[in-house]
Design a protein around this motif. Structure first.
Motif, PDB file in Angstrom:
ATOM      1  N   VAL A   1       1.822 -11.834   0.965  1.00 27.56           N
ATOM      2  CA  VAL A   1       2.492 -10.532   0.926  1.00 27.56           C
ATOM      3  C   VAL A   1       2.420  -9.937  -0.478  1.00 27.56           C
ATOM      4  CG1 VAL A   1       4.712  -9.348   1.133  1.00 27.56           C
ATOM      5  CG2 VAL A   1       4.043 -11.032   2.842  1.00 27.56           C
ATOM      6  N   LEU A   2       2.737 -10.748  -1.476  1.00 26.42           N
ATOM      7  CA  LEU A   2       2.668 -10.279  -2.866  1.00 26.42           C
ATOM      8  C   LEU A   2       1.249  -9.875  -3.239  1.00 26.42           C
ATOM      9  CD1 LEU A   2       4.971 -12.912  -4.637  1.00 26.42           C
ATOM     10  CD2 LEU A   2       5.525 -10.539  -4.061  1.00 26.42           C
ATOM     11  N   GLY A   3       0.278 -10.690  -2.820  1.00 26.01           N
ATOM     12  CA  GLY A   3      -1.118 -10.371  -3.096  1.00 26.01           C
ATOM     13  C   GLY A   3      -1.543  -9.067  -2.453  1.00 26.01           C
ATOM     14  N   LEU A   4      -1.054  -8.818  -1.232  1.00 26.15           N
ATOM     15  CA  LEU A   4      -1.384  -7.569  -0.535  1.00 26.15           C
ATOM     16  C   LEU A   4      -0.801  -6.375  -1.272  1.00 26.15           C
ATOM     17  CD1 LEU A   4      -2.565  -6.110   1.921  1.00 26.15           C
ATOM     18  CD2 LEU A   4      -0.379  -6.503   3.099  1.00 26.15           C
ATOM     19  N   ILE A   5       0.453  -6.510  -1.719  1.00 22.50           N
ATOM     20  CA  ILE A   5       1.095  -5.415  -2.466  1.00 22.50           C
ATOM     21  C   ILE A   5       0.310  -5.102  -3.739  1.00 22.50           C
ATOM     22  CG2 ILE A   5       3.148  -4.772  -3.776  1.00 22.50           C
ATOM     23  CD1 ILE A   5       4.783  -6.405  -1.757  1.00 22.50           C
ATOM     24  N   VAL A   6      -0.068  -6.154  -4.449  1.00 20.20           N
ATOM     25  CA  VAL A   6      -0.822  -5.973  -5.688  1.00 20.20           C
ATOM     26  C   VAL A   6      -2.182  -5.339  -5.415  1.00 20.20           C
ATOM     27  CG1 VAL A   6      -1.996  -7.194  -7.558  1.00 20.20           C
ATOM     28  CG2 VAL A   6       0.348  -7.805  -6.952  1.00 20.20           C
ATOM     29  N   ASN A   7      -2.854  -5.794  -4.387  1.00 24.36           N
ATOM     30  CA  ASN A   7      -4.179  -5.266  -4.072  1.00 24.36           C
ATOM     31  C   ASN A   7      -4.119  -3.802  -3.654  1.00 24.36           C
ATOM     32  OD1 ASN A   7      -5.438  -7.672  -4.659  1.00 24.36           O
ATOM     33  ND2 ASN A   7      -5.363  -8.419  -2.557  1.00 24.36           N
ATOM     34  N   ILE A   8      -3.095  -3.441  -2.901  1.00 25.93           N
ATOM     35  CA  ILE A   8      -2.934  -2.041  -2.505  1.00 25.93           C
ATOM     36  C   ILE A   8      -2.698  -1.181  -3.737  1.00 25.93           C
ATOM     37  CG2 ILE A   8      -1.443  -0.399  -1.297  1.00 25.93           C
ATOM     38  CD1 ILE A   8      -0.998  -2.535   0.830  1.00 25.93           C
ATOM     39  N   GLY A   9      -1.821  -1.655  -4.618  1.00 29.31           N
ATOM     40  CA  GLY A   9      -1.537  -0.901  -5.836  1.00 29.31           C
ATOM     41  C   GLY A   9      -2.759  -0.729  -6.722  1.00 29.31           C
ATOM     42  N   ARG A  10      -3.595  -1.747  -6.781  1.00 35.51           N
ATOM     43  CA  ARG A  10      -4.792  -1.686  -7.630  1.00 35.51           C
ATOM     44  C   ARG A  10      -5.899  -0.850  -7.005  1.00 35.51           C
ATOM     45  NH1 ARG A  10      -6.949  -7.290  -8.590  1.00 35.51           N
ATOM     46  NH2 ARG A  10      -8.323  -6.198 -10.026  1.00 35.51           N
ATOM     47  N   SER A  11      -5.904  -0.727  -5.683  1.00 34.61           N
ATOM     48  CA  SER A  11      -7.016  -0.057  -5.011  1.00 34.61           C
ATOM     49  C   SER A  11      -6.894   1.459  -5.012  1.00 34.61           C
ATOM     50  CB  SER A  11      -7.134  -0.564  -3.568  1.00 34.61           C
ATOM     51  OG  SER A  11      -5.981  -0.204  -2.813  1.00 34.61           O
ATOM     52  N   LEU A  12      -5.678   1.977  -5.220  1.00 38.05           N
ATOM     53  CA  LEU A  12      -5.480   3.424  -5.176  1.00 38.05           C
ATOM     54  C   LEU A  12      -5.927   4.072  -6.483  1.00 38.05           C
ATOM     55  CD1 LEU A  12      -1.943   3.711  -3.535  1.00 38.05           C
ATOM     56  CD2 LEU A  12      -4.138   4.235  -2.478  1.00 38.05           C
ATOM     57  N   PRO A  13      -6.810   5.072  -6.429  1.00 38.77           N
ATOM     58  CA  PRO A  13      -7.139   5.820  -7.655  1.00 38.77           C
ATOM     59  C   PRO A  13      -5.872   6.440  -8.234  1.00 38.77           C
ATOM     60  CG  PRO A  13      -8.662   6.365  -5.873  1.00 38.77           C
ATOM     61  CD  PRO A  13      -7.561   5.556  -5.261  1.00 38.77           C
ATOM     62  N   PHE A  14      -5.763   6.462  -9.536  1.00 36.93           N
ATOM     63  CA  PHE A  14      -4.517   6.889 -10.158  1.00 36.93           C
ATOM     64  C   PHE A  14      -4.136   8.316  -9.786  1.00 36.93           C
ATOM     65  CE2 PHE A  14      -2.197   8.859 -13.720  1.00 36.93           C
ATOM     66  CZ  PHE A  14      -1.037   8.121 -13.625  1.00 36.93           C
ATOM     67  N   ILE A  15      -5.104   9.214  -9.731  1.00 37.69           N
ATOM     68  CA  ILE A  15      -4.795  10.613  -9.424  1.00 37.69           C
ATOM     69  C   ILE A  15      -4.223  10.736  -8.019  1.00 37.69           C
ATOM     70  CG2 ILE A  15      -7.101  11.165  -8.571  1.00 37.69           C
ATOM     71  CD1 ILE A  15      -4.916  13.433 -10.790  1.00 37.69           C
ATOM     72  N   VAL A  16      -4.711   9.891  -7.083  1.00 35.99           N
ATOM     73  CA  VAL A  16      -4.189   9.896  -5.714  1.00 35.99           C
ATOM     74  C   VAL A  16      -2.772   9.330  -5.693  1.00 35.99           C
ATOM     75  CG1 VAL A  16      -4.493   8.960  -3.391  1.00 35.99           C
ATOM     76  CG2 VAL A  16      -6.491   9.719  -4.705  1.00 35.99           C
ATOM     77  N   LEU A  17      -2.573   8.213  -6.395  1.00 34.83           N
ATOM     78  CA  LEU A  17      -1.244   7.600  -6.476  1.00 34.83           C
ATOM     79  C   LEU A  17      -0.240   8.575  -7.060  1.00 34.83           C
ATOM     80  CD1 LEU A  17       0.645   5.087  -6.411  1.00 34.83           C
ATOM     81  CD2 LEU A  17      -0.181   4.581  -8.712  1.00 34.83           C
ATOM     82  N   MET A  18      -0.634   9.266  -8.105  1.00 37.47           N
ATOM     83  CA  MET A  18       0.267  10.180  -8.794  1.00 37.47           C
ATOM     84  C   MET A  18       0.746  11.290  -7.860  1.00 37.47           C
ATOM     85  SD  MET A  18      -0.383  11.811 -12.547  1.00 37.47           S
ATOM     86  CE  MET A  18      -1.961  12.479 -12.042  1.00 37.47           C
TER      87      MET A  18
END
Length: 218
Positions: free
Chosen positions: A56-73
């Motif tokens: 679960v933690l790995g999935l959360i981290v991977n999702i956070g890392r996979s999003l381009p910053f401009i999209v996340l913002m």
């Protein structure tokens, strides 16, 4: 635009960028360091094995890392407004900067901690040390050079992210480059802004490398 006109703008924007990066670095460490420790501790053979939680933690981290910053913002604008009351400005940019960098830093923390010799952990366990003691007095101190190196990489990434934050009114050097350098065709100001960013990154990288080398020799 003359130098007398550019200098105050550069100073103000540089100050905003420094403010964004410092605050987001602080919150990134607060969130990313425990997350990285948890990734190591809950893995098979870790101090607190829990494969399900680790996934679960790995999935959360991977999702956070996979999003381009401009999209996340843009995607977390409602959350940003909820936390700081606005979606524009220097303080508002800290929220997406932190959420974008924390998963990245967590992986670097995980990598640094995995480089600590298993024998040192086993020796601490043999002496009766508890999990918290092992983390605080064995894993983190032994991994400190790698942690500093990872933090340096994260800060450099945050400087890059902060420049992108200017695209939606985040302030800082990125905002200056867009509003004046691009939209008003002030090529000289654009070049100077890029030079300032390069200098800041170089200073951060040099400082981080120096500290990491000194820690590695101790």
């Amino acid at each position: 635009m003359t130098w007398e006109e550019m200098f105050p703008l550069l100073m103000e924007s540089t100050g905003q960028t420094v403010q964004m990066v410092l605050w987001s670095t602080l919150f990134t460490v607060i969130l990313g360091l425990p997350l990285g420790v948890a990734l190591v501790a809950t893995d098979r053979g870790g101090l607190l094995p829990s494969p399900a939680l680790n996934r679960v933690l790995g999935l959360i981290v991977n999702i956070g890392r996979s999003l381009p910053f401009i999209v996340l913002m843009i995607a977390i604008l409602p959350l940003t407004r909820l936390i700081v009351g606005t979606t524009i400005g220097t303080i508002a940019s800290v929220v997406p900067l932190t959420l974008g960098a924390a998963p990245f830093f967590a992986r670097l923390v995980e990598t640094a901690l995995r480089e600590v010799g298993r024998d040192k952990v086993q020796a601490a366990q043999a002496m009766g040390a508890g999990r918290v003691t092992i983390v605080g007095k064995v894993l983190l101190p032994e991994a400190m050079p790698g942690l500093v190196a990872g933090l340096t990489v994260t800060v450099v990434a945050l400087i890059s992210y902060s420049a992108m934050a200017g695209a939606i009114g985040g302030g800082g050097l990125g905002d200056l480059a867009i509003r004046y350098g691009y939209q008003r065709f002030e090529t000289t100001l654009m070049i100077v802004t890029v030079v300032v960013l390069v200098v800041v990154v170089q200073l951060v990288q040099t400082l981080g490398d120096t500290v990491a080398r000194r820690l590695a020799r101790n």
